[in-house]
Design a protein around this motif. Structure first.
Motif, PDB file in Angstrom:
ATOM      1  N   ALA A  79       0.560  -1.078  -0.033  1.00 40.22           N
ATOM      2  CA  ALA A  79      -0.336  -0.089   0.030  1.00 40.22           C
ATOM      3  C   ALA A  79       0.542   0.783   0.428  1.00 40.22           C
ATOM      4  N   ALA A  80       2.351   1.242   0.984  1.00 38.73           N
ATOM      5  CA  ALA A  80       3.053   2.296   0.728  1.00 38.73           C
ATOM      6  C   ALA A  80       3.698   2.213  -0.478  1.00 38.73           C
ATOM      7  N   ALA A  81       3.742   1.803  -1.046  1.00 40.01           N
ATOM      8  CA  ALA A  81       4.107   1.417  -2.721  1.00 40.01           C
ATOM      9  C   ALA A  81       3.169   1.793  -3.455  1.00 40.01           C
ATOM     10  N   THR A  82       2.281   1.647  -3.835  1.00 38.33           N
ATOM     11  CA  THR A  82       1.241   2.520  -4.132  1.00 38.33           C
ATOM     12  C   THR A  82       1.562   3.388  -4.672  1.00 38.33           C
ATOM     13  N   MET A  83       0.867   4.147  -2.882  1.00 36.21           N
ATOM     14  CA  MET A  83       1.682   5.419  -2.879  1.00 36.21           C
ATOM     15  C   MET A  83       2.131   6.070  -3.672  1.00 36.21           C
ATOM     16  N   ASP A  84       3.190   5.777  -3.322  1.00 37.63           N
ATOM     17  CA  ASP A  84       4.672   5.949  -3.709  1.00 37.63           C
ATOM     18  C   ASP A  84       4.349   6.313  -5.451  1.00 37.63           C
ATOM     19  N   MET A 112      -4.297  10.400  -5.184  1.00 35.19           N
ATOM     20  CA  MET A 112      -3.337  10.743  -3.573  1.00 35.19           C
ATOM     21  C   MET A 112      -3.653  10.089  -2.610  1.00 35.19           C
ATOM     22  N   GLU A 113      -5.268  10.118  -2.254  1.00 34.92           N
ATOM     23  CA  GLU A 113      -5.743  10.711  -1.222  1.00 34.92           C
ATOM     24  C   GLU A 113      -6.669   8.950  -0.862  1.00 34.92           C
ATOM     25  N   THR A 114      -6.853   8.508  -1.824  1.00 40.17           N
ATOM     26  CA  THR A 114      -7.409   7.154  -2.130  1.00 40.17           C
ATOM     27  C   THR A 114      -5.960   6.477  -1.776  1.00 40.17           C
ATOM     28  N   ALA A 115      -5.039   6.597  -2.253  1.00 39.55           N
ATOM     29  CA  ALA A 115      -4.044   5.491  -2.327  1.00 39.55           C
ATOM     30  C   ALA A 115      -3.322   6.167  -0.432  1.00 39.55           C
ATOM     31  N   ARG A 116      -3.325   7.259  -0.244  1.00 39.34           N
ATOM     32  CA  ARG A 116      -3.504   6.728   2.058  1.00 39.34           C
ATOM     33  C   ARG A 116      -4.630   6.108   1.963  1.00 39.34           C
ATOM     34  N   LEU A 117      -5.804   6.498   1.900  1.00 41.95           N
ATOM     35  CA  LEU A 117      -7.328   5.563   2.595  1.00 41.95           C
ATOM     36  C   LEU A 117      -7.020   3.601   2.784  1.00 41.95           C
ATOM     37  N   ASP A 118      -6.401   4.074   1.047  1.00 44.99           N
ATOM     38  CA  ASP A 118      -5.705   2.222   0.573  1.00 44.99           C
ATOM     39  C   ASP A 118      -5.521   1.705   2.426  1.00 44.99           C
ATOM     40  N   PHE A 119      -3.735   2.647   2.174  1.00 41.85           N
ATOM     41  CA  PHE A 119      -2.423   2.216   2.783  1.00 41.85           C
ATOM     42  C   PHE A 119      -3.229   2.828   4.926  1.00 41.85           C
ATOM     43  N   ILE A 120      -3.785   3.492   5.029  1.00 39.47           N
ATOM     44  CA  ILE A 120      -4.787   2.910   6.597  1.00 39.47           C
ATOM     45  C   ILE A 120      -5.469   2.717   7.006  1.00 39.47           C
ATOM     46  N   ASN A 121      -6.192   2.109   5.893  1.00 36.04           N
ATOM     47  CA  ASN A 121      -7.484   0.465   6.087  1.00 36.04           C
ATOM     48  C   ASN A 121      -6.115  -0.568   5.355  1.00 36.04           C
ATOM     49  N   ALA A 122      -4.981  -0.798   5.132  1.00 37.76           N
ATOM     50  CA  ALA A 122      -3.832  -1.806   5.627  1.00 37.76           C
ATOM     51  C   ALA A 122      -3.016  -2.195   6.319  1.00 37.76           C
ATOM     52  N   ALA A 123      -3.068  -0.998   6.989  1.00 37.82           N
ATOM     53  CA  ALA A 123      -2.419  -0.308   8.426  1.00 37.82           C
ATOM     54  C   ALA A 123      -3.296  -1.027   9.442  1.00 37.82           C
ATOM     55  N   ARG A 124      -4.395  -0.052   9.749  1.00 39.36           N
ATOM     56  CA  ARG A 124      -5.490  -0.365  10.343  1.00 39.36           C
ATOM     57  C   ARG A 124      -5.498  -1.374  10.861  1.00 39.36           C
ATOM     58  N   LEU A 125      -5.754  -2.836   9.040  1.00 35.46           N
ATOM     59  CA  LEU A 125      -6.093  -3.946   9.745  1.00 35.46           C
ATOM     60  C   LEU A 125      -5.308  -4.944   9.793  1.00 35.46           C
ATOM     61  N   HIS A 126      -4.359  -4.918   8.978  1.00 36.74           N
ATOM     62  CA  HIS A 126      -2.691  -5.311  10.084  1.00 36.74           C
ATOM     63  C   HIS A 126      -2.146  -4.870  11.689  1.00 36.74           C
TER      64      HIS A 126
END
Length: 164
Positions: A79-84, A112-126
């Motif tokens: 998810a971080a790589a996608t944001m990058d 950018m905001e969609t990628a950030r939200l996807d990252f946040i959700n991946a982090a929360r679920l982890h």
């Protein structure tokens, strides 16, 4: 006496394992928080680069990425790589000031905001698989000039960040 010694040794091993797990989880949360903060900073820096010609400092973003690569789960790293990648996809048009309209900014900002939200959700679920997925971006965006976007969920007017 042997039972006491075995009990102390077992307790020590369990405590050590719990401490390592806690330390690792804390590092993962810190790394994810840095990614969220730095991704927001980069997004605003790209806008300032486009609007005012300001330089973009990529070092803190790259440090945050490196930290996530060290401690993050594969889903969080992806998810971080996608944001990058989203930043790389849009950086030239804003740094070189070739974007021609607010619509170009809106499209890039939404990605950018969609990628950030996807990252946040991946982090929360982890961190805790019981977390529900979020659907709202963490930073309220101002409406574009001439648009009729509503109020953010807080009920307060969005802050004017058009200078950013």
């Amino acid at each position: 006496m042997a039972a006491t010694l075995i009990g102390v040794l077992a307790g020590s091993l369990l405590t050590s394992r719990a401490n390592r797990t806690h330390w690792s989880r804390d590092k993962q949360i810190d790394a994810c928080a840095a990614i969220v903060a730095e991704s927001t900073r980069i997004q605003l820096a790209l806008r300032r680069a486009w609007r005012h010609g300001d330089a973009v400092d990529w070092v803190p973003w790259n440090v945050a990425l490196g930290t996530v690569w060290l401690v993050g789960s594969p889903a969080v790293v992806a998810a971080a790589a996608t944001m990058d990648q989203v930043f790389w996809d849009h950086r030239d048009q804003f740094i070189q000031q070739t974007a021609t309209s607010e619509t170009a900014w809106k499209e890039a900002r939404d990605r950018m905001e969609t990628a950030r939200l996807d990252f946040i959700n991946a982090a929360r679920l982890h961190v805790d698989p019981r977390h529900n997925r979020l659907t709202q971006v963490p930073v309220s965006r101002p409406p574009l000039p001439g648009s009729r976007q509503g109020l953010p969920s807080t009920g307060r007017a969005a802050p004017d960040t058009s200078r950013a």
